[in-house]
Design a protein around this motif. Structure first.
Motif, PDB file in Angstrom:
ATOM      1  N   CYS A 127      -3.166  -3.310   6.283  1.00 16.53           N
ATOM      2  CA  CYS A 127      -3.357  -1.868   6.454  1.00 16.53           C
ATOM      3  C   CYS A 127      -3.110  -1.503   7.911  1.00 16.53           C
TER       4      CYS A 127
ATOM      5  N   CYS B 228      -4.859   0.014   9.854  1.00 20.95           N
ATOM      6  CA  CYS B 228      -6.082   0.019  10.667  1.00 20.95           C
ATOM      7  C   CYS B 228      -6.409  -1.352  11.239  1.00 20.95           C
TER       8      CYS B 228
ATOM      9  N   CYS C  33      -7.478  -2.317   2.353  1.00 24.28           N
ATOM     10  CA  CYS C  33      -8.228  -1.049   2.361  1.00 24.28           C
ATOM     11  C   CYS C  33      -7.838  -0.226   1.128  1.00 24.28           C
TER      12      CYS C  33
ATOM     13  N   HIS D 209     -10.486   3.783   4.665  1.00 22.33           N
ATOM     14  CA  HIS D 209     -10.427   2.434   5.236  1.00 22.33           C
ATOM     15  C   HIS D 209     -11.655   1.610   4.895  1.00 22.33           C
TER      16      HIS D 209
HETATM   17 ZN   LIG Z   1      -7.330   0.331   6.644  1.00 18.93          ZN
END
Ligand SMILES: [Zn+2]
Length: 323
Positions: A180, A182, A187, A170
């Motif tokens: 992404c 996250c 990422c 990440h």
């Molecule tokens: Zn990510």
């Protein structure tokens, strides 16, 4: 240390807990798998059921190999807490949070037990018995449907505060890139995994007026080998993004070796030249040419072997690589 005061060889009961299956086996002092079994993870069936199957498979594999278990090592899909031995909030193991396989297995088998994130476990395996043997500064990167990694510095697994596992997948490569999981965009994991490569190819294949057909990364690699132009572009793009992420790791850590594993690396020869080109472009302030790119060497049982190495790394001093 369990039975390790006997003169016999140390054999570790290794457990690899993934989202789809749990593998269990006996691993000897040289990283050889003596016996193995696996079972679907069945996370929805609950932790107690999962634990019962792990215990049964440990008993059966130790009987199959005719060995006593000296200790138990676990590599698990994360988030896990190596210090306490408990599961965190693991995406693939809903409902298992807060349960503690380290305590439960120690009580059952009366041996020491250690747990790490599975990418850290694989890093320890490659550092101890695989492609990173005798290297003290090593980064292991696995590229498949996701990207995972583990960092070993001066012979020890690097962990952050609270023994946390750093998430190397990440770091942002392109802030205008795809969303992404996250919360960021672009990422490394959103750009350089197998599914990311397949998504780009399949989107462009439509524009190329090809019949609709969702190809996998492995199929695209096959096509590229046969000279298909769009597949070659997809491979070049994949190598570029893999290279950017690896170049960042080299600039940040200058490791002796980066060990590359995971399903995408079965096609590594397609990517390595492109990766090296990106690294040459932007790593000139560090001796990047001294960072070896090596392919993981422990094969299909890498996770199991890594899980065994988790125990060695935690409980057996003086056997790590030189620092
Ligand atoms: Zn990510």
């Amino acid at each position: 240390m369990g039975n390790s005061d006997s003169t016999g060889e140390i054999v570790i009961g290794a457990i690899d807990i993934g989202g789809t299956k749990i593998a269990v086996g006996m691993v000897d002092d040289n990283g050889n798998v003596l016996s193995r079994l696996e079972s679907p993870t069945d996370a929805a069936g609950g932790y107690a059921n999962g634990l019962a199957r792990m215990i049964e498979m440990l008993h059966r594999t130790s009987r199959d190999a005719g060995v006593e278990i000296s200790g138990i090592g676990i590599g698990s899909t994360g988030v896990v807490y190596p210090g306490s031995g408990a599961f965190g909030d693991v995406d693939l193991l809903p409902g298992w949070q807060g349960n503690n396989p380290v305590q439960d297995l120690a009580q059952e088998f009366k041996v020491t037990v250690a747990l790490e994130n599975d990418a850290d476990a694989s890093a320890l395996g490659e550092a101890g018995w695989g492609a990173g043997k005798l290297k003290s500064r090593l980064i292991y990167v696995t590229v498949g449907t996701g990207i995972g990694g583990g960092i070993i510095l001066d012979g020890h697994l690097y962990r952050g505060v609270d023994m946390a596992h750093p998430e190397i997948s990440h770091h942002v490569i392109d802030p205008s890139g795809p969303d992404c999981s996250c919360g960021y965009r672009g990422c490394w994991e959103s750009l350089a995994t197998g599914p990311a490569m397949a998504a780009w190819f399949n989107a462009n294949a439509a524009e190329d007026r090809r019949p609709p057909e969702n190809l996998s990364a492995a199929q695209i690699c096959q096509l590229a080998k046969s000279g298909d132009e769009l597949a070659r572009q997809a491979v070049d793009r994949e190598a570029h993004y893999l290279g950017l992420g690896l170049a960042n790791l080299i600039n940040l850590f200058v490791p002796e070796v980066i060990v590359l594993g995971g399903s995408m690396m079965k096609s590594a020869p397609l990517f390595l030249d492109g990766i090296r080109k990106v690294i040459r472009q932007g790593c000139r302030f560090v001796p990047y040419e001294k960072t070896e790119l090596a392919l993981a060497s422990l094969g299909d049982d890498a996770n199991l072997i890594g899980a065994a190495r988790v125990w060695h790394h935690r409980f057996r001093r003086g056997i790590g690589p030189p620092s």
